[in-house]
Write a protein that holds these residues in place. Structure first.
Motif, PDB file in Angstrom:
ATOM      1  N   LYS A   1       0.822  -1.212   0.000  1.00  7.83           N
ATOM      2  CA  LYS A   1       0.000   0.000   0.000  1.00  7.83           C
ATOM      3  C   LYS A   1       0.851   1.254   0.000  1.00  7.83           C
ATOM      4  CE  LYS A   1      -3.654   2.313   2.626  1.00  7.83           C
ATOM      5  NZ  LYS A   1      -4.525   2.256   3.845  1.00  7.83           N
ATOM      6  N   SER A   2       1.913   1.259   0.786  1.00  8.21           N
ATOM      7  CA  SER A   2       2.788   2.434   0.876  1.00  8.21           C
ATOM      8  C   SER A   2       4.239   1.961   0.918  1.00  8.21           C
ATOM      9  CB  SER A   2       2.454   3.251   2.133  1.00  8.21           C
ATOM     10  OG  SER A   2       3.319   4.359   2.260  1.00  8.21           O
ATOM     11  N   PRO A   3       4.799   1.602  -0.245  1.00  3.50           N
ATOM     12  CA  PRO A   3       6.142   1.002  -0.255  1.00  3.50           C
ATOM     13  C   PRO A   3       7.241   1.954   0.196  1.00  3.50           C
ATOM     14  CG  PRO A   3       5.386   1.448  -2.490  1.00  3.50           C
ATOM     15  CD  PRO A   3       4.218   1.692  -1.593  1.00  3.50           C
ATOM     16  N   PHE A   4       7.065   3.241  -0.004  1.00  2.00           N
ATOM     17  CA  PHE A   4       8.114   4.198   0.334  1.00  2.00           C
ATOM     18  C   PHE A   4       7.780   5.046   1.566  1.00  2.00           C
ATOM     19  CE2 PHE A   4       8.304   3.557  -4.284  1.00  2.00           C
ATOM     20  CZ  PHE A   4       9.588   3.024  -4.378  1.00  2.00           C
ATOM     21  N   GLY A   5       6.665   4.745   2.210  1.00  2.00           N
ATOM     22  CA  GLY A   5       6.292   5.500   3.397  1.00  2.00           C
ATOM     23  C   GLY A   5       6.886   4.911   4.666  1.00  2.00           C
ATOM     24  N   LEU A   6       6.748   5.664   5.743  1.00  2.00           N
ATOM     25  CA  LEU A   6       7.236   5.182   7.026  1.00  2.00           C
ATOM     26  C   LEU A   6       6.252   4.175   7.617  1.00  2.00           C
ATOM     27  CD1 LEU A   6       8.481   8.534   8.628  1.00  2.00           C
ATOM     28  CD2 LEU A   6       9.861   6.744   7.564  1.00  2.00           C
ATOM     29  N   PRO A   7       6.734   3.261   8.443  1.00  2.00           N
ATOM     30  CA  PRO A   7       5.828   2.280   9.066  1.00  2.00           C
ATOM     31  C   PRO A   7       4.816   2.945   9.988  1.00  2.00           C
ATOM     32  CG  PRO A   7       8.130   1.609   9.268  1.00  2.00           C
ATOM     33  CD  PRO A   7       8.145   3.025   8.789  1.00  2.00           C
ATOM     34  N   ALA A   8       3.612   2.400   9.996  1.00  2.00           N
ATOM     35  CA  ALA A   8       2.590   2.936  10.895  1.00  2.00           C
ATOM     36  C   ALA A   8       2.929   2.616  12.340  1.00  2.00           C
ATOM     37  CB  ALA A   8       1.218   2.361  10.532  1.00  2.00           C
ATOM     38  N   ASN A   9       3.459   1.422  12.597  1.00  2.00           N
ATOM     39  CA  ASN A   9       3.858   1.011  13.940  1.00  2.00           C
ATOM     40  C   ASN A   9       5.279   0.444  13.888  1.00  2.00           C
ATOM     41  OD1 ASN A   9       1.283   1.544  15.196  1.00  2.00           O
ATOM     42  ND2 ASN A   9       0.520  -0.309  14.190  1.00  2.00           N
ATOM     43  N   TRP A  10       6.139   1.035  14.700  1.00  2.00           N
ATOM     44  CA  TRP A  10       7.527   0.573  14.748  1.00  2.00           C
ATOM     45  C   TRP A  10       7.625  -0.545  15.793  1.00  2.00           C
ATOM     46  CZ3 TRP A  10      11.381   2.676  11.608  1.00  2.00           C
ATOM     47  CH2 TRP A  10      11.023   3.812  10.882  1.00  2.00           C
ATOM     48  N   ASN A  11       7.465  -1.781  15.334  1.00  2.00           N
ATOM     49  CA  ASN A  11       7.579  -2.917  16.241  1.00  2.00           C
ATOM     50  C   ASN A  11       8.492  -3.962  15.621  1.00  2.00           C
ATOM     51  OD1 ASN A  11       5.887  -4.750  14.551  1.00  2.00           O
ATOM     52  ND2 ASN A  11       4.278  -3.259  15.075  1.00  2.00           N
ATOM     53  N   PHE A  12       8.861  -4.929  16.435  1.00  2.00           N
ATOM     54  CA  PHE A  12       9.814  -5.953  16.019  1.00  2.00           C
ATOM     55  C   PHE A  12       9.139  -7.309  15.799  1.00  2.00           C
ATOM     56  CE2 PHE A  12      12.346  -2.725  18.054  1.00  2.00           C
ATOM     57  CZ  PHE A  12      13.498  -2.663  17.270  1.00  2.00           C
ATOM     58  N   ASP A  13       7.852  -7.280  15.452  1.00  2.00           N
ATOM     59  CA  ASP A  13       7.143  -8.544  15.223  1.00  2.00           C
ATOM     60  C   ASP A  13       7.757  -9.323  14.061  1.00  2.00           C
ATOM     61  OD1 ASP A  13       5.486  -7.887  17.285  1.00  2.00           O
ATOM     62  OD2 ASP A  13       3.855  -7.130  16.015  1.00  2.00           O
ATOM     63  N   ASN A  14       8.132  -8.609  13.004  1.00  2.00           N
ATOM     64  CA  ASN A  14       8.731  -9.293  11.852  1.00  2.00           C
ATOM     65  C   ASN A  14      10.051  -9.959  12.219  1.00  2.00           C
ATOM     66  OD1 ASN A  14       6.668  -8.588  10.036  1.00  2.00           O
ATOM     67  ND2 ASN A  14       7.613  -6.601   9.618  1.00  2.00           N
ATOM     68  N   TYR A  15      10.824  -9.305  13.055  1.00  2.00           N
ATOM     69  CA  TYR A  15      12.101  -9.891  13.468  1.00  2.00           C
ATOM     70  C   TYR A  15      11.863 -11.131  14.343  1.00  2.00           C
ATOM     71  CZ  TYR A  15      14.477  -5.743  11.689  1.00  2.00           C
ATOM     72  OH  TYR A  15      14.960  -4.761  10.873  1.00  2.00           O
ATOM     73  N   VAL A  16      10.860 -11.072  15.182  1.00  2.00           N
ATOM     74  CA  VAL A  16      10.524 -12.240  16.010  1.00  2.00           C
ATOM     75  C   VAL A  16      10.060 -13.393  15.131  1.00  2.00           C
ATOM     76  CG1 VAL A  16       9.006 -13.107  17.812  1.00  2.00           C
ATOM     77  CG2 VAL A  16       9.997 -10.822  18.016  1.00  2.00           C
ATOM     78  N   ASN A  17       9.205 -13.076  14.134  1.00  2.00           N
ATOM     79  CA  ASN A  17       8.728 -14.128  13.233  1.00  2.00           C
ATOM     80  C   ASN A  17       9.879 -14.754  12.434  1.00  2.00           C
ATOM     81  OD1 ASN A  17       6.084 -13.684  14.045  1.00  2.00           O
ATOM     82  ND2 ASN A  17       5.670 -12.218  12.397  1.00  2.00           N
ATOM     83  N   ALA A  18      10.772 -13.909  11.973  1.00  2.00           N
ATOM     84  CA  ALA A  18      11.905 -14.421  11.195  1.00  2.00           C
ATOM     85  C   ALA A  18      12.838 -15.254  12.070  1.00  2.00           C
ATOM     86  CB  ALA A  18      12.670 -13.267  10.545  1.00  2.00           C
ATOM     87  N   TRP A  19      13.078 -14.793  13.285  1.00  2.00           N
ATOM     88  CA  TRP A  19      14.046 -15.464  14.158  1.00  2.00           C
ATOM     89  C   TRP A  19      13.500 -16.771  14.734  1.00  2.00           C
ATOM     90  CZ3 TRP A  19      19.073 -14.266  14.903  1.00  2.00           C
ATOM     91  CH2 TRP A  19      19.744 -14.897  15.963  1.00  2.00           C
ATOM     92  N   VAL A  20      12.209 -16.754  15.108  1.00  2.00           N
ATOM     93  CA  VAL A  20      11.626 -17.914  15.800  1.00  2.00           C
ATOM     94  C   VAL A  20      10.847 -18.796  14.830  1.00  2.00           C
ATOM     95  CG1 VAL A  20      10.102 -18.654  17.649  1.00  2.00           C
ATOM     96  CG2 VAL A  20      11.524 -16.617  17.952  1.00  2.00           C
ATOM     97  N   LYS A  21       9.823 -18.245  14.186  1.00  2.00           N
ATOM     98  CA  LYS A  21       8.943 -19.066  13.353  1.00  2.00           C
ATOM     99  C   LYS A  21       9.649 -19.611  12.113  1.00  2.00           C
ATOM    100  CE  LYS A  21       4.611 -16.854  14.769  1.00  2.00           C
ATOM    101  NZ  LYS A  21       3.400 -16.148  14.296  1.00  2.00           N
ATOM    102  N   ASN A  22      10.534 -18.822  11.534  1.00  2.00           N
ATOM    103  CA  ASN A  22      11.231 -19.267  10.321  1.00  2.00           C
ATOM    104  C   ASN A  22      12.616 -19.840  10.607  1.00  2.00           C
ATOM    105  OD1 ASN A  22       9.360 -18.342   8.032  1.00  2.00           O
ATOM    106  ND2 ASN A  22       9.552 -16.498   9.278  1.00  2.00           N
ATOM    107  N   ASN A  23      12.888 -20.070  11.890  1.00  2.00           N
ATOM    108  CA  ASN A  23      14.077 -20.839  12.286  1.00  2.00           C
ATOM    109  C   ASN A  23      15.391 -20.145  11.931  1.00  2.00           C
ATOM    110  OD1 ASN A  23      14.771 -23.175  13.701  1.00  2.00           O
ATOM    111  ND2 ASN A  23      15.342 -24.261  11.829  1.00  2.00           N
ATOM    112  N   PHE A  24      15.413 -18.813  11.935  1.00  2.00           N
ATOM    113  CA  PHE A  24      16.652 -18.107  11.612  1.00  2.00           C
ATOM    114  C   PHE A  24      17.630 -18.090  12.781  1.00  2.00           C
ATOM    115  CE2 PHE A  24      14.883 -16.895   7.684  1.00  2.00           C
ATOM    116  CZ  PHE A  24      15.905 -16.357   6.919  1.00  2.00           C
ATOM    117  N   GLY A  25      17.174 -18.352  13.979  1.00  2.00           N
ATOM    118  CA  GLY A  25      18.082 -18.403  15.115  1.00  2.00           C
ATOM    119  C   GLY A  25      19.112 -19.515  14.989  1.00  2.00           C
ATOM    120  N   PRO A  26      18.667 -20.796  14.821  1.00  2.00           N
ATOM    121  CA  PRO A  26      19.644 -21.880  14.611  1.00  2.00           C
ATOM    122  C   PRO A  26      20.502 -21.691  13.367  1.00  2.00           C
ATOM    123  CG  PRO A  26      17.515 -22.773  15.235  1.00  2.00           C
ATOM    124  CD  PRO A  26      17.303 -21.314  14.989  1.00  2.00           C
ATOM    125  N   MET A  27      19.923 -21.144  12.297  1.00  2.00           N
ATOM    126  CA  MET A  27      20.712 -20.924  11.085  1.00  2.00           C
ATOM    127  C   MET A  27      21.778 -19.857  11.297  1.00  2.00           C
ATOM    128  SD  MET A  27      18.024 -21.324   7.904  1.00  2.00           S
ATOM    129  CE  MET A  27      16.736 -20.269   8.590  1.00  2.00           C
TER     130      MET A  27
END
Length: 301
Positions: free
Chosen positions: A67-93
């Motif tokens: 919707k807004s590829p070049f705009g600032l995030p509406a909420n600055w949170n680290f949910d994506n980092y948690v999902n990448a690290w835990v759910k997608n197994n990036f921690g062990p990798m």
């Protein structure tokens, strides 16, 4: 000293000062400088803007990215980092990557420094042949060695294992390390080595306590280059490591992007990209002075 003599000396100093030529820039120099600055500015934007866009996208949801590829995030949170690290197994990798790159870097720096030192400082029979074989290793494409490496590691029982990746990384980084450090050890003064022998130092002590510290700028430079190459290596792990428990970050990124199909969580994927590149940036920022110092030292010699 008489007054006439001192006056003559004073006059000579002033004349010498007048004879000193101050470099002046011509119009062509100014044009070249201006063009260089413009090219560097454009190149900086080409490199920085995609990284900045990826960083901002790592704090957005997929819907918000489209919707807004070049705009600032509406909420600055680290949910994506948690999902990448835990759910997608990036921690062990991430841990696997640190283990593989760390062990391979230590081994290749130790073996490469020892090999370059012997080739540069001693007249060993066949040393030139070994050196040229090392140079030949630089010209050998990686993809041509994939099939032989597969069967070699399989025969050794190291296929799909972290030790197998470590050995492979060391083998491919060793020729460049020897080639880079050869000139540094060759340029070190022989008098210091002879003085160490006179003081009763053995060959091992002379190497580790005298000669190796003197080659510190070269070691730092080649360590940074090897680290970047190993951390971003993709072809070797994707071909020689199919065990998901031993995946490294480059494999994880490819698996993450391909497994989701058209339902990619772009926010989590951008967060995974940031997780992958941040260690490289930190290492380069911390050791860039060593890299610049090694280059200037090599050119001065």
């Amino acid at each position: 000293m008489s007054l006439d003599t001192r006056a003559a000396v004073t006059i000579d100093k002033k004349a010498a000062a007048r004879d000193v030529r101050i470099p002046t820039s011509t119009s062509s120099d100014k044009v070249v400088g201006s063009v260089s600055h413009v090219v560097l500015a454009v190149w900086s934007l080409v490199v920085v803007l995609p990284m900045l866009w990826t960083l901002l996208g790592s704090f957005k949801t997929t819907k918000e990215i489209f919707k807004s590829p070049f705009g600032l995030p509406a909420n600055w949170n680290f949910d994506n980092y948690v999902n990448a690290w835990v759910k997608n197994n990036f921690g062990p990798m991430f841990l696997n990557t640190v283990i593989v790159v760390g062990c391979a870097l230590i081994l290749v720096m130790l073996l490469g420094a020892m090999c370059a030192y012997v080739l540069a400082r001693f007249s060993v029979p066949g040393s030139r042949v070994v050196y040229y074989l090392m140079l030949a290793g630089l010209t050998f494409p990686v993809f041509l060695a994939i099939v032989p490496l597969f069967f070699i590691l399989q025969g050794m029982g190291l296929l799909n294992t972290l030790p197998g990746l470590i050995i492979t990384y060391v083998a491919f980084a060793l020729p460049f390390t020897v080639f880079f450090l050869f000139s540094f050890f060759k340029s070190l003064p022989y008098e210091i080595q002879e003085a160490a022998y006179v003081d009763g130092a053995s060959e091992w002590r002379t190497f580790f306590q005298v000669m190796l510290p003197m080659a510190k700028p070269g070691l730092a430079a080649v360590a940074i280059m090897n680290f970047l190459g190993m951390w971003n290596q993709f072809l070797l792990p994707i071909s020689l490591n199919s065990n998901q428990d031993n995946y490294v970050l480059s494999q994880g990124m490819a698996a993450f992007a391909s497994s989701a199909g058209y339902q990619v969580d772009f926010g989590a994927m951008f967060a995974a990209v940031i997780i992958t590149i941040v260690p490289v940036l930190i290492v380069y920022v911390l050791f860039q002075r060593q890299l610049q110092g090694s280059v200037s030292q090599g050119t001065s010699k």
